[in-house]
Design a protein around this motif. Structure first.
Motif, mmCIF file in Angstrom:
data_model
loop_
_atom_site.group_PDB
_atom_site.id
_atom_site.type_symbol
_atom_site.label_atom_id
_atom_site.label_comp_id
_atom_site.label_asym_id
_atom_site.label_seq_id
_atom_site.Cartn_x
_atom_site.Cartn_y
_atom_site.Cartn_z
ATOM 1 N N LEU A 1 -12.610 -1.140 -3.637
ATOM 2 C CA LEU A 1 -12.718 0.251 -4.067
ATOM 3 C C LEU A 1 -11.467 1.084 -3.765
ATOM 4 O O LEU A 1 -10.967 1.790 -4.655
ATOM 5 N N PRO A 2 -10.910 1.051 -2.538
ATOM 6 C CA PRO A 2 -9.687 1.840 -2.312
ATOM 7 C C PRO A 2 -8.522 1.401 -3.193
ATOM 8 O O PRO A 2 -7.772 2.245 -3.705
ATOM 9 N N ARG A 3 -8.383 0.095 -3.394
ATOM 10 C CA ARG A 3 -7.308 -0.384 -4.254
ATOM 11 C C ARG A 3 -7.542 0.042 -5.701
ATOM 12 O O ARG A 3 -6.596 0.400 -6.415
ATOM 13 N N LEU A 4 -8.806 0.022 -6.153
ATOM 14 C CA LEU A 4 -9.115 0.435 -7.521
ATOM 15 C C LEU A 4 -8.794 1.909 -7.734
ATOM 16 O O LEU A 4 -8.189 2.284 -8.744
ATOM 17 N N VAL A 5 -9.191 2.748 -6.770
ATOM 18 C CA VAL A 5 -8.902 4.182 -6.890
ATOM 19 C C VAL A 5 -7.399 4.435 -6.890
ATOM 20 O O VAL A 5 -6.880 5.226 -7.700
ATOM 21 N N LEU A 6 -6.684 3.749 -6.017
ATOM 22 C CA LEU A 6 -5.235 3.937 -5.945
ATOM 23 C C LEU A 6 -4.542 3.447 -7.212
ATOM 24 O O LEU A 6 -3.595 4.080 -7.701
ATOM 25 N N ASN A 7 -5.012 2.344 -7.775
ATOM 26 C CA ASN A 7 -4.429 1.844 -9.019
ATOM 27 C C ASN A 7 -4.685 2.799 -10.176
ATOM 28 O O ASN A 7 -3.813 3.001 -11.036
ATOM 29 N N VAL B 1 0.836 -1.202 0.000
ATOM 30 C CA VAL B 1 0.000 0.000 0.000
ATOM 31 C C VAL B 1 0.870 1.250 0.000
ATOM 32 O O VAL B 1 0.609 2.213 -0.745
ATOM 33 N N HIS B 2 1.917 1.250 0.816
ATOM 34 C CA HIS B 2 2.812 2.411 0.865
ATOM 35 C C HIS B 2 3.504 2.622 -0.476
ATOM 36 O O HIS B 2 3.645 3.769 -0.940
ATOM 37 N N ARG B 3 3.912 1.545 -1.133
ATOM 38 C CA ARG B 3 4.564 1.674 -2.430
ATOM 39 C C ARG B 3 3.589 2.182 -3.497
ATOM 40 O O ARG B 3 3.950 3.001 -4.340
ATOM 41 N N GLN B 4 2.339 1.730 -3.450
ATOM 42 C CA GLN B 4 1.352 2.206 -4.411
ATOM 43 C C GLN B 4 1.015 3.678 -4.188
ATOM 44 O O GLN B 4 0.790 4.417 -5.141
ATOM 45 N N ILE B 5 0.973 4.084 -2.931
ATOM 46 C CA ILE B 5 0.702 5.498 -2.636
ATOM 47 C C ILE B 5 1.831 6.368 -3.185
ATOM 48 O O ILE B 5 1.599 7.433 -3.767
ATOM 49 N N GLU B 6 3.069 5.915 -3.001
ATOM 50 C CA GLU B 6 4.194 6.667 -3.547
ATOM 51 C C GLU B 6 4.168 6.668 -5.074
ATOM 52 O O GLU B 6 4.512 7.672 -5.707
ATOM 53 N N ALA B 7 3.796 5.544 -5.678
ATOM 54 C CA ALA B 7 3.706 5.502 -7.143
ATOM 55 C C ALA B 7 2.620 6.431 -7.653
ATOM 56 O O ALA B 7 2.744 7.001 -8.755
ATOM 57 N N ALA B 8 1.542 6.611 -6.877
ATOM 58 C CA ALA B 8 0.485 7.537 -7.275
ATOM 59 C C ALA B 8 0.843 8.990 -7.013
ATOM 60 O O ALA B 8 0.125 9.892 -7.464
ATOM 61 N N GLY B 9 1.941 9.218 -6.300
ATOM 62 C CA GLY B 9 2.373 10.589 -6.034
ATOM 63 C C GLY B 9 1.547 11.305 -4.984
ATOM 64 O O GLY B 9 1.504 12.544 -4.973
ATOM 65 N N LYS B 10 0.896 10.579 -4.095
ATOM 66 C CA LYS B 10 0.064 11.177 -3.068
ATOM 67 C C LYS B 10 0.799 11.202 -1.732
ATOM 68 O O LYS B 10 1.742 10.456 -1.508
ATOM 69 N N LYS B 11 0.330 12.072 -0.853
ATOM 70 C CA LYS B 11 0.918 12.219 0.476
ATOM 71 C C LYS B 11 0.096 11.486 1.539
ATOM 72 O O LYS B 11 0.169 11.821 2.717
ATOM 73 N N TRP B 12 -0.658 10.505 1.126
ATOM 74 C CA TRP B 12 -1.474 9.772 2.068
ATOM 75 C C TRP B 12 -0.605 8.863 2.932
ATOM 76 O O TRP B 12 0.532 8.539 2.600
ATOM 77 N N VAL C 1 -14.485 2.982 5.634
ATOM 78 C CA VAL C 1 -15.650 3.749 5.173
ATOM 79 C C VAL C 1 -16.330 3.051 4.000
ATOM 80 O O VAL C 1 -17.565 2.956 3.930
ATOM 81 N N ALA C 2 -15.507 2.552 3.051
ATOM 82 C CA ALA C 2 -16.066 1.834 1.910
ATOM 83 C C ALA C 2 -16.772 0.553 2.329
ATOM 84 O O ALA C 2 -17.676 0.081 1.629
ATOM 85 N N PHE C 3 -16.383 -0.030 3.454
ATOM 86 C CA PHE C 3 -17.053 -1.220 3.976
ATOM 87 C C PHE C 3 -18.340 -0.858 4.713
ATOM 88 O O PHE C 3 -19.366 -1.535 4.576
ATOM 89 N N ALA C 4 -18.311 0.220 5.488
ATOM 90 C CA ALA C 4 -19.453 0.544 6.350
ATOM 91 C C ALA C 4 -20.627 1.133 5.579
ATOM 92 O O ALA C 4 -21.787 0.843 5.899
ATOM 93 N N VAL C 5 -20.338 1.948 4.554
ATOM 94 C CA VAL C 5 -21.429 2.635 3.845
ATOM 95 C C VAL C 5 -22.370 1.646 3.153
ATOM 96 O O VAL C 5 -23.599 1.698 3.373
ATOM 97 N N PRO C 6 -21.897 0.731 2.305
ATOM 98 C CA PRO C 6 -22.852 -0.214 1.692
ATOM 99 C C PRO C 6 -23.486 -1.161 2.705
ATOM 100 O O PRO C 6 -24.637 -1.576 2.530
ATOM 101 N N LEU C 7 -22.758 -1.502 3.792
ATOM 102 C CA LEU C 7 -23.343 -2.380 4.803
ATOM 103 C C LEU C 7 -24.550 -1.712 5.459
ATOM 104 O O LEU C 7 -25.631 -2.318 5.581
ATOM 105 N N LEU C 8 -24.398 -0.449 5.881
ATOM 106 C CA LEU C 8 -25.519 0.267 6.490
ATOM 107 C C LEU C 8 -26.646 0.498 5.491
ATOM 108 O O LEU C 8 -27.827 0.394 5.833
#
Length: 324
Positions: A133-139, A81-92, A103-110
């Motif tokens: 979803l988070p992995r898709l957005v990061l990719n 995850v850290h390597r993908q964040i760096e590859a995306a150029g984000k400061k997350w 959040v992506a898990f809780a919203v559709p569950l509720l």
């Protein structure tokens, strides 16, 4: 009847799912391709090239080792995850990524629970959303940034060639590339230059960037520099030839993308059409399609159809995904 239908669907879907997912690990494909290239171009057995091949395999061993298990392909690993964040150029941070997954898990569950749908169905959808979803957005963000990097990378190599022909050392030319070229290319070369200032070797700094980006173009650049430092030769001429090869490679990718655009459009239409038809029928006659959200048998049949569609979409994607 319900149990028999569920067993029939699972007996049909599970073997195909295992066949699709349990493909050979990435390290085997990488080693096989590397051995093919080495046997094709290293017919005389130069010791310098063999030594660099061993070094590259050893440097990538830690990255490849995490891809051995099937579980790591679904559960997010903090290092990946850290390597993908760096590859995306984000400061997350990794913690923010896990918070987004929660959040992506809780919203559709509720949402499913409030709509009165079965809990098992809500858990399946919520788990898929939380992991996917988070992995898709990061990719998507990483691929967009890497595409920008690949587009400007030949220009950076040509700037390196001009600096080397002017008599500058390779370290100073990389600093010039970082200051002259904007975007991902400049930021990555600036990171390499910063690592070299704090004592990292050129090969180590470049290989770290290559592992993070995961692009064949930058790996070619790393291998070219590593072999040239072992065997000698005109580095400016070698990099000039590499820039020409990368431009031709980019042209070939664009040509293949244009030739396969019709197949991609057909795959998109086929994949979206069932959902469009389902939505239109639900809008015209809500009671007719309400059974898919109330009848257990229709739910199982719908889940099986979604799994089959996912397998078909994956197969179509692999058919139009050409490797250069």
């Amino acid at each position: 009847m319900l149990t028999m239908l569920f067993l029939m669907v699972m007996a049909t879907v599970v073997p195909v799912f295992i066949f699709v997912v349990a493909r050979p690990p990435a390290q085997r494909a990488f080693a096989r391709r590397l051995s093919t290239v080495r046997g094709r171009y290293n017919v005389n057995g130069e010791p310098g090239v063999n030594e660099q091949v061993r070094k590259l395999l050893a440097s990538r061993a830690t990255v490849v080792r995490r891809e051995k298990t099937l579980l790591n392909r679904f559960l997010p690993d903090p290092a990946d995850v850290h390597r993908q964040i760096e590859a995306a150029g984000k400061k997350w941070t990794v913690q923010q990524y896990y918070m987004g997954s929660g959040v992506a898990f809780a919203v559709p569950l509720l949402l499913f629970v409030l709509l009165g749908l079965p809990l098992w169905m809500a858990m399946i959808v919520a788990t898929a959303a939380g992991l996917g979803l988070p992995r898709l957005v990061l990719n998507i963000l990483a691929k967009r940034r890497i595409a920008q990097f690949v587009t400007r990378f030949p220009d950076a190599i040509e700037l390196l060639v001009r600096g080397l022909r002017a008599g500058l050392p390779i370290a100073e030319t990389m600093g010039a590339v970082a200051s002259e070229i904007e975007g991902p290319v400049g930021s990555e070369f600036q990171a390499v230059s910063d690592r070299m200032r704090i004592g990292r070797t050129l090969e180590g700094a470049l290989q770290e960037t290559a592992d993070r980006l995961g692009t064949a173009e930058f790996q070619f650049f790393v291998i070219t520099l590593a072999i040239q430092r072992e065997t000698g030769g005109n580095l400016a001429e070698t990099l000039g030839n590499l820039a020409d090869v990368l431009r031709k490679r980019m042209q070939m990718k664009l040509k293949i993308s244009a030739m396969s655009s019709e197949s991609k459009a057909s795959a998109y239409i086929i994949g979206v059409l069932p959902f469009v038809v389902f939505g239109l029928i639900s809008f015209i006659s809500p009671t007719y399609m309400a059974g898919f959200f109330a009848d257990q048998r229709l739910m199982i049949a719908g889940m099986g159809g979604l799994i089959w569609m996912s397998i078909g979409a994956y197969i179509m994607r692999q058919m139009i995904n050409f490797e250069i």
